[in-house]
Design a protein around this motif. Structure first.
Motif, PDB file in Angstrom:
ATOM      1  N   LYS A 177       7.176   6.790  -7.671  1.00  0.00           N
ATOM      2  CA  LYS A 177       6.966   5.524  -8.359  1.00  0.00           C
ATOM      3  C   LYS A 177       6.497   5.952  -9.743  1.00  0.00           C
ATOM      4  CE  LYS A 177       4.881   0.981  -8.120  1.00  0.00           C
ATOM      5  NZ  LYS A 177       6.271   0.246  -8.229  1.00  0.00           N
ATOM      6  N   ARG A 178       5.568   6.936  -9.824  1.00  0.00           N
ATOM      7  CA  ARG A 178       5.359   7.266 -11.463  1.00  0.00           C
ATOM      8  C   ARG A 178       6.403   8.043 -12.133  1.00  0.00           C
ATOM      9  NH1 ARG A 178      -0.177  10.985 -12.948  1.00  0.00           N
ATOM     10  NH2 ARG A 178       0.052  10.747 -15.208  1.00  0.00           N
TER      11      ARG A 178
ATOM     12  N   ASN B 204      11.235   4.704 -17.283  1.00  0.00           N
ATOM     13  CA  ASN B 204      11.252   3.324 -17.801  1.00  0.00           C
ATOM     14  C   ASN B 204      11.942   2.435 -16.618  1.00  0.00           C
ATOM     15  OD1 ASN B 204      10.454   0.999 -19.247  1.00  0.00           O
ATOM     16  ND2 ASN B 204      12.217   1.364 -20.779  1.00  0.00           N
ATOM     17  N   GLY B 205      11.985   2.888 -15.471  1.00  0.00           N
ATOM     18  CA  GLY B 205      12.606   2.127 -14.539  1.00  0.00           C
ATOM     19  C   GLY B 205      11.814   1.494 -13.295  1.00  0.00           C
ATOM     20  N   ARG B 206      12.196   1.017 -12.312  1.00  0.00           N
ATOM     21  CA  ARG B 206      11.506   0.350 -11.376  1.00  0.00           C
ATOM     22  C   ARG B 206      11.550   0.870  -9.793  1.00  0.00           C
ATOM     23  NH1 ARG B 206      13.795  -3.967 -13.968  1.00  0.00           N
ATOM     24  NH2 ARG B 206      14.827  -4.518 -11.915  1.00  0.00           N
ATOM     25  N   LEU B 207      10.617   0.982  -9.176  1.00  0.00           N
ATOM     26  CA  LEU B 207      10.773   1.433  -7.693  1.00  0.00           C
ATOM     27  C   LEU B 207       9.937   0.308  -6.852  1.00  0.00           C
ATOM     28  CD1 LEU B 207      11.619   3.423  -5.310  1.00  0.00           C
ATOM     29  CD2 LEU B 207       9.630   5.005  -6.080  1.00  0.00           C
TER      30      LEU B 207
ATOM     31  N   TRP C  39      -0.491  14.058   2.606  1.00  0.00           N
ATOM     32  CA  TRP C  39      -1.619  13.760   1.593  1.00  0.00           C
ATOM     33  C   TRP C  39      -1.285  12.140   1.148  1.00  0.00           C
ATOM     34  CZ3 TRP C  39      -4.045  17.871  -1.778  1.00  0.00           C
ATOM     35  CH2 TRP C  39      -4.273  18.954  -1.131  1.00  0.00           C
ATOM     36  N   GLY C  40       0.001  11.791   1.501  1.00  0.00           N
ATOM     37  CA  GLY C  40       0.090  10.368   1.009  1.00  0.00           C
ATOM     38  C   GLY C  40       0.435  10.069  -0.562  1.00  0.00           C
ATOM     39  N   LEU C  41       1.119  11.271  -1.258  1.00  0.00           N
ATOM     40  CA  LEU C  41       1.403  11.427  -2.451  1.00  0.00           C
ATOM     41  C   LEU C  41       2.726  11.335  -2.781  1.00  0.00           C
ATOM     42  CD1 LEU C  41      -1.185  14.062  -3.575  1.00  0.00           C
ATOM     43  CD2 LEU C  41      -1.548  11.578  -3.812  1.00  0.00           C
TER      44      LEU C  41
ATOM     45  N   LYS D  51       0.967  -1.106  -0.025  1.00  0.00           N
ATOM     46  CA  LYS D  51      -0.343   0.014   0.089  1.00  0.00           C
ATOM     47  C   LYS D  51       0.959   1.343  -0.118  1.00  0.00           C
ATOM     48  CE  LYS D  51      -3.449  -2.177   2.796  1.00  0.00           C
ATOM     49  NZ  LYS D  51      -4.340  -2.097   3.965  1.00  0.00           N
ATOM     50  N   VAL D  52       2.047   1.194   0.130  1.00  0.00           N
ATOM     51  CA  VAL D  52       2.930   2.319   0.520  1.00  0.00           C
ATOM     52  C   VAL D  52       2.979   3.235  -0.732  1.00  0.00           C
ATOM     53  CG1 VAL D  52       4.494   1.465   2.219  1.00  0.00           C
ATOM     54  CG2 VAL D  52       5.299   1.320  -0.226  1.00  0.00           C
ATOM     55  N   PHE D  53       2.644   2.424  -2.018  1.00  0.00           N
ATOM     56  CA  PHE D  53       2.733   3.391  -3.328  1.00  0.00           C
ATOM     57  C   PHE D  53       1.106   3.870  -3.814  1.00  0.00           C
ATOM     58  CE2 PHE D  53       6.664   0.851  -3.583  1.00  0.00           C
ATOM     59  CZ  PHE D  53       7.554   1.875  -3.338  1.00  0.00           C
ATOM     60  N   THR D  54       0.181   3.630  -2.787  1.00  0.00           N
ATOM     61  CA  THR D  54      -1.072   3.972  -3.193  1.00  0.00           C
ATOM     62  C   THR D  54      -1.176   5.439  -2.881  1.00  0.00           C
ATOM     63  OG1 THR D  54      -1.786   1.672  -2.639  1.00  0.00           O
ATOM     64  CG2 THR D  54      -3.451   3.382  -2.863  1.00  0.00           C
TER      65      THR D  54
END
Length: 412
Positions: free
Chosen positions: A366-367, A374-377, A358-360, A345-348
């Motif tokens: 990540k976005r 074009n990577g990964r987090l 705000w949890g953003l 949920k941490v990236f939600t």
């Protein structure tokens, strides 16, 4: 905010209306089709009854006379071309099977076995019709549903599935529309914020120049730090201005970028947090990134780490090479860790363990990494009470020649 709330509320009402309409259509279609099936089943039963009466007429000697029976055989027996039926005479012998499709290459004795099995199956679906052949002797007519009736029986469920799919598509369309509206609101807000920051930043730069004009009264080190903060505000403004646009990626020395930024950040977080950076990449190793946005990613993760440690602990950044021309950036803290239940949920958007916020931050990070670079987090590891490691994976510059790693350790 009131306007956007009204838009979302209208969308919800519209979705409810569409859902109710789909439900009404589905229910009406189901009831109507079931009515048609009942009528069709009754008609087919009447066909079989005619078939049974015709057989009774043919097998009872009292019914024979000098009249021509061609009309009976041609008009009544042949009227049923769809309903499978099998007549079993009083002696248990099968005769006059109607509309029975036999498998290919069946011998006569095998056809008899096949018809017996069909009779068993027919009895499960319909009770047989009794054929009075005279003197209290009776035969039985077994019958099954026609192909048309079987198709009609499945039709309501097919229709319901189609309507359900349409409902899901409508819901997804409305959800997508709402997300698009939210994105437009956020993009507009971000660009307006960037625009509004322009005027006070210009004023601050003027004050910095004024303070430098009188070095006797103002400490130059203070004006230097103020200027750094103003430059930082300019960077933030540029970030907000770029929201909604496709970022430009350039070859950047990834070690140098992270080293410079962590050096700036180390002076602006708690002094009780020990921040260090380790690089195992060869000197000059480049990666295509957007520097402003990528620094934003590092900042969000590091600030979350500082909050998790409550301003006391150790924050380590480690840059290392991976197979397939990839590099990894591990950011490790000694904070409270993430419970397994919250790991996904941490990236939600909106998820936050802090009372304020705000949890953003991680959502944006990540976005930026996955959509723009074009990577990964992801969370590489976490243990409650011991800390968490976030990993960023990026594609390295493939055109660079391989160089032996020369590890360097720098403490911010």
């Amino acid at each position: 905010m009131l306007k956007s709330f009204d838009i979302y509320n209208q969308n919800n009402i519209l979705k409810i209306i569409v859902a109710l309409n789909l439900l009404l259509v589905g229910t009406g279609s189901l009831l109507y089709t079931n009515r048609l099936i009942t009528k069709l089943e009754t008609r087919e039963q009447q066909y079989v009854q005619l078939y049974a009466k015709t057989i009774a007429y043919l097998v009872d000697p009292n019914h024979f006379d000098s009249g021509d029976l061609t009309f009976v055989t041609s008009e009544i027996l042949e009227a049923n071309r769809t309903v499978p039926a099998i007549y079993v005479d009083p002696n248990g012998q099968i005769s006059k099977p109607l509309n029975i499709d036999f498998p290919d290459n069946l011998a006569d004795n095998e056809k008899e076995q096949y018809l017996r099995q069909r009779i068993v199956d027919m009895r499960k679906r319909h009770p047989p019709l009794v054929v009075e052949v005279g003197n209290g002797v009776r035969g039985l007519v077994y019958y099954d549903n026609s192909n048309l009736l079987r198709q009609m029986a499945y039709f309501p469920y097919v229709l319901l599935a189609i309507l359900t799919a349409l409902g899901v598509l409508a819901y997804l369309a409305f959800s997508s529309s709402r997300r698009a509206e939210q994105n437009r609101v956020w993009v507009g807000l971000a660009k307006e914020t960037a625009h509004q920051l322009g005027t006070p930043m210009s004023s601050l730069m003027a004050w910095v120049e004024y303070m430098r004009s009188d070095p006797a009264q103002y400490d130059e080190s203070i004006t230097d730090e103020i200027e750094k903060d103003v430059r930082r505000l300019e960077t933030i403004t540029a970030r907000f201005s770029s929201i909604g646009s496709i970022p430009t990626l350039k070859d950047e020395d990834i070690t140098d970028v992270i080293e410079q930024f962590t050096g700036y950040l180390a002076k602006r977080i708690s002094t009780k947090v020990k921040m260090s950076m380790t690089s195992q990449l060869p000197p000059g190793e480049t990666v295509k990134i957007n520097k402003l946005l990528f620094e934003w990613v590092i900042e969000n993760i590091c600030k979350n780490a500082v909050d998790a440690m409550k301003g006391v602990g150790e924050l380590r950044l480690n840059i290392l090479a991976l197979p397939n021309h990839e590099i990894a950036i591990d950011i490790t803290d000694t904070g409270k860790g993430i419970p397994k239940a919250s790991m996904q949920k941490v990236f939600t958007p909106g998820f936050s363990t802090k009372k304020r916020g705000w949890g953003l931050g991680l959502t944006l990070a990540k976005r930026i990494v996955e959509e723009y670079h074009n990577g990964r987090l992801f969370v590489k590891s976490s243990e409650v009470g011991k800390g968490t490691t976030f990993r960023i994976v990026l594609n390295a510059d493939k055109e660079k020649k391989a160089v032996e790693p020369q590890p360097s350790v720098k403490e911010a």
